[in-house]
Design an enzyme around this catalytic site. Structure first.
Site, PDB file in Angstrom:
ATOM      1  N   GLU A 234      26.535  44.354  34.595  1.00  0.00           N
ATOM      2  CA  GLU A 234      25.975  44.606  33.262  1.00  0.00           C
ATOM      3  C   GLU A 234      26.672  43.763  32.202  1.00  0.00           C
ATOM      4  O   GLU A 234      27.202  44.269  31.211  1.00  0.00           O
ATOM      5  CB  GLU A 234      26.065  46.092  32.935  1.00  0.00           C
ATOM      6  CG  GLU A 234      25.272  46.922  33.918  1.00  0.00           C
ATOM      7  CD  GLU A 234      25.170  48.400  33.572  1.00  0.00           C
ATOM      8  OE1 GLU A 234      25.814  48.834  32.601  1.00  0.00           O
ATOM      9  OE2 GLU A 234      24.424  49.107  34.268  1.00  0.00           O
TER      10      GLU A 234
ATOM     11  N   GLU B 297      22.548  48.779  41.321  1.00  0.00           N
ATOM     12  CA  GLU B 297      22.970  50.106  40.848  1.00  0.00           C
ATOM     13  C   GLU B 297      21.741  50.940  40.543  1.00  0.00           C
ATOM     14  O   GLU B 297      20.768  50.438  39.964  1.00  0.00           O
ATOM     15  CB  GLU B 297      23.831  49.939  39.596  1.00  0.00           C
ATOM     16  CG  GLU B 297      24.710  51.131  39.310  1.00  0.00           C
ATOM     17  CD  GLU B 297      25.722  50.857  38.205  1.00  0.00           C
ATOM     18  OE1 GLU B 297      26.435  49.824  38.267  1.00  0.00           O
ATOM     19  OE2 GLU B 297      25.790  51.666  37.274  1.00  0.00           O
TER      20      GLU B 297
HETATM   21  C1  GAL Z   1      26.227  51.935  34.529  1.00  0.00           C
HETATM   22  C2  GAL Z   1      27.491  51.086  34.715  1.00  0.00           C
HETATM   23  C3  GAL Z   1      28.535  51.846  35.521  1.00  0.00           C
HETATM   24  C4  GAL Z   1      28.718  53.227  34.954  1.00  0.00           C
HETATM   25  C5  GAL Z   1      27.388  53.945  34.914  1.00  0.00           C
HETATM   26  C6  GAL Z   1      27.495  55.366  34.379  1.00  0.00           C
HETATM   27  O1  GAL Z   1      25.324  51.393  33.625  1.00  0.00           O
HETATM   28  O2  GAL Z   1      27.203  49.891  35.382  1.00  0.00           O
HETATM   29  O3  GAL Z   1      29.744  51.138  35.516  1.00  0.00           O
HETATM   30  O4  GAL Z   1      29.252  53.090  33.694  1.00  0.00           O
HETATM   31  O5  GAL Z   1      26.512  53.221  34.072  1.00  0.00           O
HETATM   32  O6  GAL Z   1      26.232  55.975  34.330  1.00  0.00           O
END
Ligand code: GAL
Length: 821
Positions: free
Chosen positions: A438, A516
């Protein structure tokens, strides 16, 4: 007088330790790697005078690394690590280690290798600075030779500074929290990480192993050397090559050796066979260098039509994102911690891990190699722009910038990335690299040249593909096509349903991966079921209006899209390699949506101590072939008598039937492609619920929940009863409170006292309660929703261990272990 005696005793003990640090029985100085984890002196402050070898550290604490001192606590609202760091202490610290190097090593070189020290480490030998490394996750080696006292005392001093806080978006730990190795090398040697092994021409009948490495000659004369390279399987030589090499004084020579292996045992998740490649360099018949790495012979394929494959077989990555810390021991991660973590994940059906969002320990990858896990090896969470994650302070959502990597990215990124790839590229488990998570710069054109530069660095060192977890697909901020296409494999964080369809249009030839998905699947801790007023009160505690109350079965589609839909899409598209859910285990820090007093996340299907939550069984139903059914909630719902309760089931069967007190409440169909769970409205009354799962009409699994009586005894589960007498092995002892008939008492919170006798000590406790501020280093622990955990560590002596769990009013449980070398 007593003090004086004590001091003499301490000095005497210290000398004994030092003498045993390096034993040199032979005159010919052999290259060797010496584990350098024991007998470090430690203080939780910056002591600049300790750089001097004359400094007296006898009063400092003696510790063994891996060592993470932040985890000791205490949790405090005043700790500047804030909720991001789990409210744990951070700051400066100093470590010292005194050792001798025998005079017979005088013509040799001495290096020290740290697999990671958190962070801003400065290393001194005998008062001389040998290096500075700001990134806390990276391995580094320093040449100490110039300043070593041969046949005398030497002092290594390490200062760490982790005081700029909040220092990360998650808990990092502080300390020399990974292994340290002292490396004695001849002046003819193979430099650190230069031995790189790949395989090619792989078929059932044979494969070629290609070993490249440098030989460095720091002698004053040229060297005529013999190089013997062997391939071993389970200790037996299966291929060998010998050649001569002339290396001029002061020069380096690089070699490429190809070795044929007949009938190779191919590495795959199901058959994680590893070969050892050993290089021995002889000078006049004497071994002067001896380096080994392990390798897996396997063919990785990445093709949009045939998908990701290993040795020709298509495999989907059923993956989880993990942070590097692992529960009550914090970031000081031992081999057994990692093994257990991966065992619990494997039983969930998981076969892949994303090292979010930084380099992990070498041991982690070693164990993935051994167990057949697939790794997306990730290096950065920040490039040049500081992240300002949302967090809750005094009941309000605020954005607090983290003091993490952005400030050093320009100066250190290329070096850190290079070292990361050099260290990890021999691992069979690594199937792809990731240059970021991100990264906001990827939404603008200025990110593209940076991405290209980082990808180039990796491509020069290794041929596995590179991805980058981009956020924004299908959301408000859709990254430009240019951003996505920089990577070999397009990485999508939280892509929405139509995002993958859109990708098929925009980039029909591309391979992608869901880097993710499915975050915040539950905001409740394990086994917490709330109804009516109780539920309203839970959320009222937050202090601000929170509408996204995710639970395992409600509103899970709010982030990304529904678990079952995501998996279905991925499963059916060959060009998508797989998915990584956020996260596999709960972790310290990032306590969204809470603020103080919450100290760990609750998103994952597994809690901080390794106890499965309901979501664990959802993934099992989607990912695992082992027949299963799981029902919830538990059946001790005081106050709900006569009211309707929804009972849910997860299964990989095609039908589930629910019985209340022996009476069928009907069968529900389970179309594994569309249905995430089955549900029944059941009028609660104490008793028994049983679910039976069927496949093709045949019963395949059952699960029962019963209303339990009062707590009566402690059930103890351990995975192994024979431990290693190496001072490092651990046993995770899982305690569950049962009633007199052996039913789990779901809300039990009895305080359990732990006692260990014999060749082990207790080094950690926990219970998975995200709000608890009890120290992880106590000798007792209250159960949380019936469970708690004790972690014991062996000594170096062979012997017996007796572990006792007792609690007032409950039957005591004793477990016996033995240890062996
Ligand atoms: C994502 C991020 C992760 C964590 C997660 C929590 O967007 O890549 O590192 O922060 O959110 O929901």
């Amino acid at each position: 007088m007593r003090n004086q005696n004590l001091k003499i005793l301490k000095v005497f003990t210290l000398c004994l330790c030092l003498i045993s640090v390096i034993s040199c029985k032979e005159d010919i100085a052999k290259p060797e790697n010496i584990a350098f984890n024991k007998n470090w002196k430690f203080i939780q402050k910056d002591v600049q005078e300790a750089i001097s070898p004359q400094f007296d550290d006898t009063e400092w604490e003696t510790v063994r690394v891996p060592h993470d001192w932040s985890i000791k606590g205490p949790f405090s609202k005043d700790n500047p690590s804030f909720s991001r760091g789990g409210w744990l202490p951070t700051g400066k610290s100093t470590y010292r280690k005194t050792f001798r190097v025998n005079a017979s090593q005088e013509n040799n070189k001495v290096f020290v290798y740290f697999d990671g020290a958190y962070r801003n480490s400065v290393v001194y030998i005998n008062g001389k600075k040998v290096g500075y490394r700001p990134m806390g996750y990276i391995g580094f080696e320093y040449d100490l030779s110039e300043h070593i006292n041969f046949n005398g005392s030497n002092v290594l001093t390490v200062t760490l500074d982790n005081s700029a806080q909040p220092g990360s978006r998650w808990y990092t730990g502080t300390g020399i929290y990974r292994d340290v190795t002292l490396k004695i090398r001849n002046k003819t040697y193979i430099p650190n990480w230069s031995l790189y092994v790949t395989s090619s021409r792989i078929s059932k009948g044979e494969a070629t192993i290609n070993a490249t490495f440098d030989i460095k000659n720091e002698n004053l004369e040229d060297k005529n050397l013999t190089v013997e390279t062997r391939v071993l399987l389970n200790g037996k030589i299966v291929s060998i090559s010998k050649e001569d090499a002339l290396v001029a004084s002061g020069k380096k020579k690089d070699l490429l050796i190809n070795l044929k292996v007949d009938n190779p045992k191919l590495w795959s998740p199901k058959t994680p066979d590893l070969y050892t490649v050993n290089v021995q360099i002889k000078d006049n018949g004497v071994v002067v260098a001896n380096e080994s790495v392990r390798t897996g012979i396997r063919k990785l394929g990445y093709h949009k039509d045939t998908g990701f494959s290993i040795n020709g077989e298509q495999i989907k990555l059923k993956g989880v994102c993990l942070h590097h810390a692992a529960g009550p021991l914090g970031a000081a991660v031992y081999k057994r911690t990692i093994e257990r973590q991966l065992e619990v994940l494997r039983e969930m059906g998981c076969n892949a891990v994303r090292t979010s969002h930084n380099p992990f320990s070498s041991e982690f990858l070693d164990i993935c190699d051994e167990m057949g896990f697939l790794v997306m090896n990730e290096v950065f969470d920040e490039w040049e722009i500081v992240k300002k994650p949302t967090t809750v302070q005094d009941g309000k959502k605020v954005r607090i910038p983290v003091k993490y990597y952005a400030n050093i990215f320009k100066e250190w990124a290329d070096k850190d990335l290079t070292d990361f790839v050099l260290r990890d590229r021999n691992h069979a488990s690594v199937v792809m690299w990731s240059i970021g998570n991100e990264i906001d710069q990827m939404k603008t054109d200025e990110g593209i040249p940076i991405a290209n530069r980082l990808i180039d660095i990796i491509h020069k060192l290794d041929d596995r593909p590179v991805t980058n977890g981009l956020i924004g697909y299908g959301w408000d901020a859709w990254p430009s096509e240019g951003a996505a296409s920089t990577s070999d494999i397009r990485g999508y964080n939280y892509i929405k349903e139509n995002g993958l369809d859109r990708e098929d249009q925009v980039a029909p030839d591309a391979m992608g991966i869901v880097t993710e998905c499915a975050s915040a699947q539950s905001y409740y801790p394990r086994n917490t079921y709330l109804y009516g007023e109780e539920k309203a009160q839970w959320w009222a505690k937050l202090g601000y209006k929170h509408t996204d109350a995710y639970e395992w079965v409600e509103k899970r589609e709010l982030i990304g899209y529904r678990g079952v839909q995501a998996w279905k899409d991925i499963k059916n598209r060959p060009n998508i390699m797989g998915q990584f859910i956020w996260t596999g285990w709960d972790y310290l820090g990032e306590v969204i949506p809470y603020g103080w007093p919450a100290r760990s996340s609750s998103f994952a299907p597994i809690d901080l101590c390794g106890f499965p939550k309901d979501g664990y069984y959802f993934y099992q139903s989607q990912w695992s072939e082992k027949p299963m059914v799981h029902i919830f909630p538990h059946w001790n719902l005081d106050g709900m008598e006569g009211k309707e309760v929804t009972v849910y089931a997860y299964t990989n069967g095609d039908e589930v039937e629910l019985f209340q007190d022996g009476k069928s409440l009907g069968k529900q169909k389970n179309n594994l492609n569309d249905v995430e769970y089955q549900q029944w409205q059941v009028v609660y009354k104490p008793g028994e619920l049983k679910a039976i799962s069927y496949k093709n009409g045949k019963q395949i699994a059952e699960d029962v929940v019963k209303t339990a009586g009062k707590p009566a005894k402690i059930d103890v589960f351990v995975r192994r009863k024979t431990l290693k007498a190496d001072g490092e092995d651990l046993s995770y002892i899982e305690c569950t409170i049962l009633d007199k008939d052996g039913n789990v008492v779901p809300k039990a919170d009895n305080l359990i006292q732990f006692k260990v006798e014999g060749e082990a000590k207790i080094i950690g406790v926990g219970n998975g309660d995200n709000f608890s501020h009890t120290s992880f280093q106590a000798k007792e622990r209250k159960a949380f929703n019936s469970k708690c955990l004790a972690i014991i560590q062996t000594s170096e002596n062979i012997g017996d261990i007796t572990f006792t769990a007792s609690s007032q009013g409950l039957e005591t449980t004793v477990v016996s272990f033995k240890t062996e070398k």
